[in-house]
Design a protein around this motif. Structure first.
Motif, PDB file in Angstrom:
ATOM      1  N   ALA A   1     -23.274 -16.512  49.837  1.00 63.23           N
ATOM      2  CA  ALA A   1     -24.104 -16.902  48.698  1.00 63.23           C
ATOM      3  C   ALA A   1     -25.590 -16.701  48.974  1.00 63.23           C
ATOM      4  N   GLY A   2     -26.240 -16.001  48.100  1.00 59.49           N
ATOM      5  CA  GLY A   2     -27.686 -15.827  48.199  1.00 59.49           C
ATOM      6  C   GLY A   2     -28.114 -14.558  48.907  1.00 59.49           C
ATOM      7  N   SER A   3     -27.148 -13.857  49.506  1.00 58.11           N
ATOM      8  CA  SER A   3     -27.494 -12.625  50.232  1.00 58.11           C
ATOM      9  C   SER A   3     -28.073 -11.573  49.282  1.00 58.11           C
ATOM     10  N   GLY A   4     -27.497 -11.457  48.090  1.00 60.04           N
ATOM     11  CA  GLY A   4     -28.018 -10.501  47.106  1.00 60.04           C
ATOM     12  C   GLY A   4     -29.393 -10.901  46.583  1.00 60.04           C
ATOM     13  N   ASP A   5     -29.649 -12.200  46.531  1.00 63.13           N
ATOM     14  CA  ASP A   5     -30.978 -12.667  46.101  1.00 63.13           C
ATOM     15  C   ASP A   5     -32.046 -12.197  47.103  1.00 63.13           C
ATOM     16  N   VAL A   6     -31.674 -12.231  48.376  1.00 65.47           N
ATOM     17  CA  VAL A   6     -32.601 -11.748  49.416  1.00 65.47           C
ATOM     18  C   VAL A   6     -32.825 -10.242  49.269  1.00 65.47           C
ATOM     19  N   LEU A   7     -31.746  -9.502  49.003  1.00 63.48           N
ATOM     20  CA  LEU A   7     -31.880  -8.046  48.811  1.00 63.48           C
ATOM     21  C   LEU A   7     -32.868  -7.751  47.671  1.00 63.48           C
TER      22      LEU A   7
END
Ligand SMILES: NC(=O)C1=CN([C@@H]2O[C@H](COP(=O)(O)OP(=O)(O)OC[C@H]3O[C@@H](n4cnc5c(N)ncnc54)[C@H](OP(=O)(O)O)[C@@H]3O)[C@@H](O)[C@H]2O)[C@@H](O)CC1
Ligand SMILES: Nc1ncnc2c1ncn2[C@@H]1O[C@H](COP(=O)(O)OP(=O)(O)O)[C@@H](O)[C@H]1O
Length: 281
Positions: free
Chosen positions: A218-224
């Motif tokens: 969760a949240g890895s794509g937000d970082v990308l």
């Protein structure tokens, strides 16, 4: 069918356009990234994006927050600034002062997200749209595409992609689907997954397999999205920024491996950036 082969992602594609600061750079020269916060109950996702944008080198990062979420955002942030907006006009005015504004992570599945996304596309010099900013246009994707004026990057996972491009099946030829989607929308698109495809409306196409399954958190794509936005705020071309963000994000995933949570990713950036900086030509 496009019959187009995707170019494998590697630093050689974008290293020469990486926006390193000059000796005399000041923070305003290094670009301003705006990140639009959702309501008080869902602010974490966009803070991950903001943190990543700051770590990747944007000189200024500001969270644009609805009044009800200012306290929670301000109490979490130090170097990232927080500014309140109360309506679309004030959001547009804030976005106008950025080189790139990002919207979508935790934005909420509400009418406000539609209005705020359109305000960002109107006001900001460039934009990154992720998550709810894409999902909310599933009934009217053309309205979203028509609102694009400058460089825009969409970062959908497959579920989000299906919602705004229902006629382009990702279960079949993903290369064909993402190429057509980019041309249809006028946006650079990262179709995320174990392998991510990056497509540009001008036909450029890159595949990133430099990644780790430990990024499925969760949240890895937000970082990308934040890494890409931070690079675009510094003036990097949207397609180069998208490719660079995928590779850097993947490399961080490989380095961190088991136990990785999204918060770790921005904090691991400096060590990697030191190496890229040393390797620049
Ligand atoms: N820390 C925080 O605050 C965080 C907050 N977050 C925020 O939460 C909000 C909801 O975002 P979300 O992505 O979790 O849910 P949503 O858009 O409903 O899509 C889920 C559905 O899509 C489908 N699907 C198909 N392929 C898929 C794929 N590869 N990866 C994922 N899904 C895939 C699949 O449905 P299926 O295909 O199985 O029918 C699945 O059930 C959004 O605002 C986001 O920013 C998160 O960023 C996490 C950290
Ligand atoms: N199996 C996998 N291997 C490599 N990368 C993955 C894998 N699964 C997910 N990812 C990457 O992790 C990120 C997940 O993003 P996303 O689905 O938007 O999650 P979130 O909304 O929680 O941030 C994407 O960059 C995707 O490419």
């Amino acid at each position: 069918m496009t019959n187009q082969a995707a170019v494998p992602n590697s630093p050689s594609l974008w290293m020469n356009s990486w926006p390193w600061p000059d000796r005399d750079s000041h923070k305003h020269v290094r670009g301003h990234l705006g990140c639009v916060s959702g309501p008080a109950s869902s602010t974490g996702a966009v803070r991950l994006s903001a943190r990543a944008g700051l770590r990747v080198g944007a000189g200024l990062v500001t969270l644009f927050s609805p009044p009800g979420a200012v306290l929670v955002n301000a109490s979490h942030e130090t170097a990232v600034m927080v500014k309140s907006f109360s309506d679309v006009e004030s959001l547009k005015a804030l976005a106008c002062r950025t080189q790139c504004t990002l919207i979508g992570p935790g934005a909420g599945l509400t009418r406000d997200t539609i209005d705020n996304t359109l305000a960002v596309l109107e006001g900001a010099a460039s934009a990154v749209l992720d998550a709810d900013a894409l999902t909310m246009f599933k009934e009217q994707p053309q309205r979203l595409f028509s609102a694009i004026k400058g460089p825009a990057l969409f970062t959908p996972h497959e579920g989000e992609f299906r919602r705004i491009f229902p006629d382009l099946p990702v279960s079949g030829d993903r290369v064909d689907a993402v190429s057509k989607a980019s041309k249809q929308s006028g946006a650079v698109i990262i179709l995320k997954g174990a392998s991510s495809l990056v497509a540009s409306p001008d036909g450029r196409l890159v595949e990133n397999t430099h990644a780790s399954p430990f990024l499925a958190t969760a949240g890895s794509g937000d970082v990308l999205a934040g890494i890409a936005g931070g690079l675009m705020a510094q003036g990097m071309d949207a397609f180069d920024a998208a490719c660079a963000a995928c590779w850097v994000h993947g490399e961080l995933g490989l380095r961190l491996g088991p136990g990785l949570i999204a918060e770790d990713l921005p904090e691991a950036l400096p060590a990697l950036l030191h190496e890229l900086y040393a390797a620049r030509t």
